[in-house]
Design a protein around this motif. Structure first.
Motif, PDB file in Angstrom:
ATOM      1  N   TYR A  91      52.306  14.853  12.518  1.00  0.00           N
ATOM      2  CA  TYR A  91      51.541  14.982  11.279  1.00  0.00           C
ATOM      3  C   TYR A  91      50.977  13.639  10.837  1.00  0.00           C
ATOM      4  O   TYR A  91      49.784  13.499  10.574  1.00  0.00           O
ATOM      5  CB  TYR A  91      52.412  15.575  10.169  1.00  0.00           C
ATOM      6  CG  TYR A  91      51.613  15.901   8.920  1.00  0.00           C
ATOM      7  CD1 TYR A  91      51.136  17.193   8.704  1.00  0.00           C
ATOM      8  CD2 TYR A  91      51.307  14.919   7.970  1.00  0.00           C
ATOM      9  CE1 TYR A  91      50.383  17.493   7.575  1.00  0.00           C
ATOM     10  CE2 TYR A  91      50.546  15.210   6.856  1.00  0.00           C
ATOM     11  CZ  TYR A  91      50.096  16.498   6.658  1.00  0.00           C
ATOM     12  OH  TYR A  91      49.339  16.779   5.547  1.00  0.00           O
ATOM     13  N   ASP A  92      51.831  12.629  10.754  1.00  0.00           N
ATOM     14  CA  ASP A  92      51.367  11.365  10.177  1.00  0.00           C
ATOM     15  C   ASP A  92      50.401  10.632  11.081  1.00  0.00           C
ATOM     16  O   ASP A  92      49.547   9.877  10.608  1.00  0.00           O
ATOM     17  CB  ASP A  92      52.559  10.470   9.821  1.00  0.00           C
ATOM     18  CG  ASP A  92      53.109   9.709  11.010  1.00  0.00           C
ATOM     19  OD1 ASP A  92      53.770  10.351  11.837  1.00  0.00           O
ATOM     20  OD2 ASP A  92      52.875   8.491  11.105  1.00  0.00           O
ATOM     21  N   MET A  93      50.475  10.827  12.415  1.00  0.00           N
ATOM     22  CA  MET A  93      49.510  10.191  13.306  1.00  0.00           C
ATOM     23  C   MET A  93      48.091  10.644  12.988  1.00  0.00           C
ATOM     24  O   MET A  93      47.150   9.851  12.993  1.00  0.00           O
ATOM     25  CB  MET A  93      49.847  10.532  14.756  1.00  0.00           C
ATOM     26  CG  MET A  93      51.014   9.752  15.322  1.00  0.00           C
ATOM     27  SD  MET A  93      50.611   8.031  15.636  1.00  0.00           S
ATOM     28  CE  MET A  93      49.465   8.201  16.998  1.00  0.00           C
ATOM     29  N   ALA A  94      47.941  11.931  12.705  1.00  0.00           N
ATOM     30  CA  ALA A  94      46.618  12.439  12.346  1.00  0.00           C
ATOM     31  C   ALA A  94      46.244  12.048  10.922  1.00  0.00           C
ATOM     32  O   ALA A  94      45.104  11.654  10.649  1.00  0.00           O
ATOM     33  CB  ALA A  94      46.586  13.959  12.512  1.00  0.00           C
ATOM     34  N   ALA A  95      47.197  12.152  10.016  1.00  0.00           N
ATOM     35  CA  ALA A  95      46.914  11.841   8.613  1.00  0.00           C
ATOM     36  C   ALA A  95      46.490  10.386   8.439  1.00  0.00           C
ATOM     37  O   ALA A  95      45.628  10.069   7.596  1.00  0.00           O
ATOM     38  CB  ALA A  95      48.139  12.144   7.756  1.00  0.00           C
TER      39      ALA A  95
END
Length: 463
Positions: A91-95
């Motif tokens: 999630y956070d890699m994309a966010a």
């Protein structure tokens, strides 16, 4: 052996590169004598670059993959890695990319990973989840032993972020010393540790981080509920960013196979004529075609769009499988620099004392596989050293220093290409696993990625 043409394919690189490319119509191809090469490699034809403009492009691709973990007799997935990488990395890699609107990054999401994320969203649980849900005082002896043995399964650097977790791991060799309160804390801390720091900094998890110890059964439920929420957002987030043009999503043949070996095990002899072959030759080209088609369809089903790019499993390619990509609508693939080196009959790329590729004019261009029955297939070739610096080396370096080193290496590549009077476009391809490196970094790699993305966004060097 795939045959390749040196060219930039108009328009396709826009979503792949750190900044969009200018598209143009292709020039007429000039064919030269083929070069015989080894393994997963190609015969070459040469064509002038389509876009003579100056500038250095960076194709940055995060490869996100987990193998298909089996379920046990009780219906629980036997390993937690898809779930915990979703909550700590996917999630956070994309966010994080979304915070840099001038940045364009590619995510390769394998069908095997996508399907497991779907299952988790629909309620599938892993063994570690199930054992977290059981009240600490109700665990059987075997379950209790499993928790003590396996709930420290994370990097020592992550354990050290949580004082209570560190305290417990130092008693791991004395399992009889663990009280029910210790077990309960361990159940929660494993899951908390596998949560991205950006979520740990906000509520409801920030309070649990600050609490440090003496957790309750209700506290465990809070963490698991957050995991459910994060996991449910992974696929929609990627779909939304893809729709907005912020990222490109590529994928891999369905089961992440070594596609040439599915097509014909004798293709291995191209790369290694002395290689040991199975006693019964395996040759299923139709299955290989279906692996490509079904992989694309699975990604389309779960993300709402059909990818046009692919990273073949382990980067494995061969001339005999290239048409399988093109005939299924694939518009580009990426693979390793070793494939290109063998294709060009140079064995491998050589590097100087600073790890700068001496054949820079060959590596840092976009090529296309030369096909006879389908459209030629654009190919990007991964700079293994630059990619591995992010994957393995920068984790031990302060974030700003590491990002500066990366940018300096891009500058050295650009200078080498200019010195060789190489016409544009010049493309550096950086491809690596997007989930495995960060546990070795401070702050789960967030500081490094912010430093890197900021420099790439602001750079006058990178087009």
């Amino acid at each position: 052996m795939p045959r390749i043409s040196k060219q930039l394919i108009a328009g396709l690189a826009a979503a792949l590169l750190v900044a969009a490319c200018t598209s143009s119509e292709p020039d007429e191809t000039t064919t030269v004598a083929p070069t015989t090469t080894t393994a997963s490699t190609t015969t070459t034809t040469t064509q002038p670059p389509l876009d003579p403009s100056e500038g250095l492009y960076v194709m940055l691709m995060w490869h996100q993959h987990q193998p298909l973990y089996p379920e046990n007799a009780d219906g629980y997935v036997t390993r937690p890695w898809t779930r915990v990488h979703a909550t700590k990395d996917y999630y956070d890699m994309a966010a994080l990319v979304a915070e840099y609107p001038d940045l364009h990054v590619t995510f390769n999401l394998t069908p095997v990973l996508l399907r497991q994320l779907e299952d988790l969203t629909n309620g599938t649980k892993d063994v570690y989840w199930a054992l977290t849900e059981i009240p600490a005082g109700e665990l059987t002896d075997d379950q209790r032993t499993f928790v003590i043995d396996r709930f420290f399964d994370t990097n020592a650097k992550i354990v050290a972020r949580f004082p209570r977790y560190q305290e417990l791991i130092e008693r791991r060799d004395r399992p009889d010393s663990f009280t029910t309160a210790d077990i309960r804390d361990l159940q929660l801390l494993f899951n908390l540790a596998w949560t991205d720091p950006s979520f740990l900094a906000g509520e409801p998890l920030a309070s649990l981080v600050a609490k440090e110890r003496n957790y309750t059964e209700e506290d465990k439920a809070v963490v698991l509920a957050e995991h459910e929420r994060i996991i449910a957002g992974v696929l929609p987030l990627h779909a939304d960013l893809w729709e907005s043009g912020q990222i490109e999503v590529a994928t891999t043949p369905l089961a992440h196979p070594i596609l040439p070996l599915v097509s014909d095990t004798q293709l291995a002899l191209v790369g290694d004529p002395t290689g040991i072959q199975p006693s019964n030759r395996f040759r299923q080209p139709l299955d290989a075609v279906n692996q490509v088609a079904f992989g694309l369809s699975e990604a389309e089903r779960l993300l709402g769009r059909r990818p046009v790019g692919m990273w073949p499993g382990e980067g494995a390619v061969a001339q005999e499988v290239m048409g399988m990509f093109s005939s299924n609508g694939v518009e580009w693939i990426a693979t390793g620099e070793d494939v290109l080196a063998k294709t060009l009959d140079i064995g491998s790329f050589t590097r100087d004392s600073n790890d700068l590729v001496e054949e820079a004019d060959s590596l840092y261009q976009v090529y296309a596989a030369d096909l006879t029955r389908q459209s030629d297939l654009p190919m990007f070739f991964r700079d293994v050293v630059l990619s591995d610096r992010i994957a393995f080396e920068y984790s031990g370096t302060p974030a700003d220093e590491a990002a500066d080193d990366f940018m300096a290496r891009l500058g050295a590549i650009d200078a080498a290409l200019d010195a060789a009077d190489v016409a544009g476009p010049k493309v550096v391809s950086v491809v690596l696993y997007g989930e495995n490196a960060w546990e070795h970094y401070e702050n789960d790699g967030i500081d490094f990625l912010n430093a890197l993305y900021g420099r790439l966004s602001d750079s006058d060097l990178v087009t």
